[in-house]
Design a protein around this motif. Structure first.
Motif, PDB file in Angstrom:
ATOM      1  N   TYR A 136       0.798  -1.456   0.121  1.00  0.00           N
ATOM      2  CA  TYR A 136       0.023  -0.076  -0.126  1.00  0.00           C
ATOM      3  C   TYR A 136       0.900   1.141   0.153  1.00  0.00           C
ATOM      4  CZ  TYR A 136      -2.655   4.014   1.113  1.00  0.00           C
ATOM      5  OH  TYR A 136      -3.219   5.349   1.110  1.00  0.00           O
ATOM      6  N   PRO A 190      -5.727   1.795  -2.361  1.00  0.00           N
ATOM      7  CA  PRO A 190      -6.273   1.458  -1.159  1.00  0.00           C
ATOM      8  C   PRO A 190      -6.924  -0.148  -1.247  1.00  0.00           C
ATOM      9  CG  PRO A 190      -7.919   2.683  -2.336  1.00  0.00           C
ATOM     10  CD  PRO A 190      -6.456   2.827  -3.063  1.00  0.00           C
ATOM     11  N   GLU A 191      -7.105  -0.465  -2.496  1.00  0.00           N
ATOM     12  CA  GLU A 191      -7.665  -1.953  -2.445  1.00  0.00           C
ATOM     13  C   GLU A 191      -6.518  -2.820  -1.858  1.00  0.00           C
ATOM     14  OE1 GLU A 191      -8.431  -3.497  -6.107  1.00  0.00           O
ATOM     15  OE2 GLU A 191     -10.038  -2.413  -6.487  1.00  0.00           O
ATOM     16  N   THR A 199      -5.088  -2.537   1.034  1.00  0.00           N
ATOM     17  CA  THR A 199      -4.881  -2.539   2.295  1.00  0.00           C
ATOM     18  C   THR A 199      -5.113  -4.032   2.960  1.00  0.00           C
ATOM     19  OG1 THR A 199      -6.180  -0.388   2.182  1.00  0.00           O
ATOM     20  CG2 THR A 199      -6.421  -1.908   4.444  1.00  0.00           C
ATOM     21  N   ASN A 252      -8.381  -5.951   3.716  1.00  0.00           N
ATOM     22  CA  ASN A 252      -9.323  -6.016   2.653  1.00  0.00           C
ATOM     23  C   ASN A 252      -8.716  -7.279   1.760  1.00  0.00           C
ATOM     24  OD1 ASN A 252     -11.106  -5.022   0.587  1.00  0.00           O
ATOM     25  ND2 ASN A 252      -9.498  -4.821  -0.889  1.00  0.00           N
TER      26      ASN A 252
END
Lengths: 417, 220
Positions: free
Chosen positions: A40, A46-47, A49, A52
């Motif tokens: 990240y 942000p995907e 993260t 996630n």
């Protein structure tokens, strides 16, 4: 490996235990794991993260193991795991995570996110959503015995070269030896000097050791891809060889995942404790140092730093040993910022280096390692994982940095008294 | 239509009972559904202790390393402020202590009311900052879902309604107090089924993390 969505879902279900349920129950979406992850911090995506990346596993936990999720399922309100989700998540789970576990050290509620991603891979692989490169490596590991396709004659040839270069005998299949040395294919093909270094050190220290011709491969692709059955089969080969040769200790070489696989996952994969010990080569060398059996001479005056391989240090518990050993031969040892258990991953562990699709991103996130190195500007980097070593060399070249990479074991051997 | 007093006695009576039952039963169910899953024993030879590792991480995870603090400063500072603020306001405001004494029979010294008043304001500001940050930060915006919004709302609501009730802003006393108690009851009902459960499961998660690391000889 016949794969289907159903198998994937079942594999995910099997992964949920009280720790996983507690972790998912505790996540507050604070986002701190993103700040701890080089995939990240260096991409700003942000995907990527960490928490996630566990979404497929989270959905299974929620819909199968929580009251509210089960009620929701009755009304069709719970989010499902389908092939589309797994397709979308494949690059997050395999290409954008090295299972380095830095997120697991930072999460304020204590979630072991790396372990959750490792478990998510079990479902991904069973559903047929593992990357080509890793499937190839795993298939070769099962059929040939090595993820790189290294067969016994190749090892024998390298041993021949080593014996000629060093004048030492490399013992193979010696029954009753104290130690059985495993090797990674990477070492056999790219760094055979490692075998010579071990031969020299063990000869001086009077250690009885051997290599097994039946199980010399240390790495375990089954763990990287996330197929426990295969991982267990690969572990069993080592167990059989160690029992056949009646060794007391199996040595895991300079390879991070190999160590985690055999030391920490091994007995749990085959479902019974080993009747021999497993030690990382650095632990063995540090023991020899303590016993006064490893004596060195001369000091490296160049500025050395040590790159902690994630699976050996943060995930493996071998942190002090390399420093004890380095202090024997260096009077100019400097730590990088964020070192030891908080070191940043090189960016290519956890199967990322076997996955060609991830070549671009692994070099991009190397920026993190570059920043760490720029902070201290070492003359050379010492490490204890040939996968880290290859990728660090790749990254340094990509970023036009001219810093040599050294193996700790090989460097020690050069300083033998 | 209920009168003001009827409204207040409902939230103090049946309302509170219903909320308490859902709160307690929900938490028990959630904790049981986690623990009953169980966990396989570790067959690898240990390098350290699970117990000491687990308990150490329960405490040590409250203190971020300097480099983590630098990378997640806002989240850590704002998080600390509103958690500590909520703790002080809930447990050290004199009328709250009287309430707890009524219910469980125990009481303890309170903090001066002006201190509580200021703490409430600071906590409200911190929670407002948290929501602004949630919308401005890329990662948080990506992670954000309905539950996150709901939890934020039911957490800030008792602070705001309590502040308004104390200062008698707008309506008359009994209605304001009733609204405040109702907002707490909503929090209690939502609690077991959302991430608010971390107030309990955080100890389990930190223990598991610390135990698994401790077993391998790493302080996590």
């Amino acid at each position: 490996m016949s794969a289907s969505l159903e198998k994937g879902i079942n594999a995910l279900k099997e992964q949920v235990d009280s720790s996983v349920a507690s972790f998912f129950s505790s996540c507050v979406h604070c986002g701190m794991c993103a700040d701890a992850c080089l995939f990240y911090t260096e991409t700003d995506d942000p995907e990527r993260t960490p928490i996630n990346k566990t979404e497929p596993l989270r959905r299974i936990w929620k819909s199968e193991y929580t009251l509210i999720g089960r009620i929701g399922k009755l009304f069709g309100l719970t989010k499902k795991v389908d092939d589309q989700l797994l397709t979308d998540w494949e690059t997050l789970v395999y290409d954008s995570c090295t299972l380095c576990g830095r997120c697991s050290m930072v999460c304020p509620v204590g979630n072991d996110i790396a372990m959750m991603i490792r478990k998510t891979r079990e479902g991904m692989a069973a559903a047929g959503h593992a990357p080509e490169g890793l499937i190839g490596a795993t298939t070769r590991a099962v059929t040939i015995g090595s993820p790189m396709g290294v067969k016994l004659p190749a090892l024998q040839a390298q041993i021949g070269h080593v014996e000629k270069d060093t004048g030492m005998k490399v013992p193979v299949d010696v029954e009753g030896a104290e130690y059985m040395l495993l090797l990674s294919s990477m070492e056999i093909m790219n760094f055979p000097e490692f075998i010579g270094a071990i031969a020299k050190i063990f000869d001086k220290a009077g250690v009885s050791w051997t290599i097994s011709s039946e199980a010399f491969e240390a790495t375990n692709s089954g763990i990287q891809i996330g197929v426990s059955d295969i991982a267990a089969e690969l572990v069993q080969r080592v167990v059989d060889a160690a029992e056949k040769l009646k060794v007391k200790t199996v040595i895991s070489p300079e390879c991070g995942h190999a160590y985690f696989a055999i030391r920490w996952e091994g007995p749990n994969l085959i479902g019974k404790p080993f009747n021999f010990k497993v030690r990382h080569v650095l632990e063995v060398l540090d023991e020899l140092r303590k016993d006064g059996r490893l004596k060195t001479t001369g000091m490296e005056s160049q500025k050395l730093t040590y790159h902690d391989p994630c699976q050996i240090a943060r995930r493996g518990g071998v942190i002090d040993e390399p420093r004890n050993l380095l202090n024997m031969i260096s009077d100019n040892f400097v730590e990088m910022p964020d070192t030891g258990k908080m070191n940043w991953c090189c960016g290519a562990g956890g199967g990322v280096s076997s996955n060609e699709r991830a070549d671009e991103i692994r070099l991009k996130v190397f920026q993190r390692k570059k920043d760490q190195l720029d902070a201290i500007r070492p003359d050379a980097i010492v490490s204890a994982c040939s996968n880290c070593r290859i990728h660090l060399e790749d990254g340094l070249e990509e970023y036009h940095m001219d810093i040599p990479l050294l193996s700790l074991t090989e460097t020690l051997a050069e300083h033998l008294e | 239509m209920m009168t003001e007093i009827e409204f207040l006695s409902w939230v103090r009576g049946p309302g509170l009972q219903i909320a308490t039952i859902i709160f307690v039963a929900g938490i028990v169910i959630r904790i049981l559904e986690i623990l009953l899953l169980g966990r396989k024993g570790n067959l690898a030879e240990a390098k350290g202790s699970e117990m000491s590792g687990g308990f150490r991480t329960i405490l040590s995870r409250s203190v971020p390393t300097p480099s983590t603090f630098k990378r997640s400063t806002f989240t850590i500072v704002a998080g600390y402020i509103f958690h500590l603020g909520l703790f002080l306001v809930i447990f050290f405001y004199a009328p709250h202590i009287l309430f707890f004494k009524d219910v469980i029979g125990l009481s303890w010294p309170s903090l001066p009311t002006p201190v509580i008043d200021a703490t409430a304001v600071i906590s409200i500001i911190a929670l407002l900052a948290v929501i602004v940050h949630r919308f401005n930060n890329k990662v948080l915006r990506y992670l954000n879902n309905f539950e996150d919004m709901l939890v934020w709302f039911v957490t800030i609501a008792p602070l705001v309604t309590g502040y308004i009730a104390f200062h008698r802003i707008g309506m008359t006393g009994p209605t304001l107090l009733a609204i405040h108690i109702l907002s707490v009851e909503i929090l209690m009902v939502v609690f077991p089924f959302t991430k608010l459960m971390h107030a309990f499961t955080i100890f389990m998660s930190r223990w598991y993390n610390g135990a698994m690391s401790g077993y391998r000889g790493v302080e996590s």
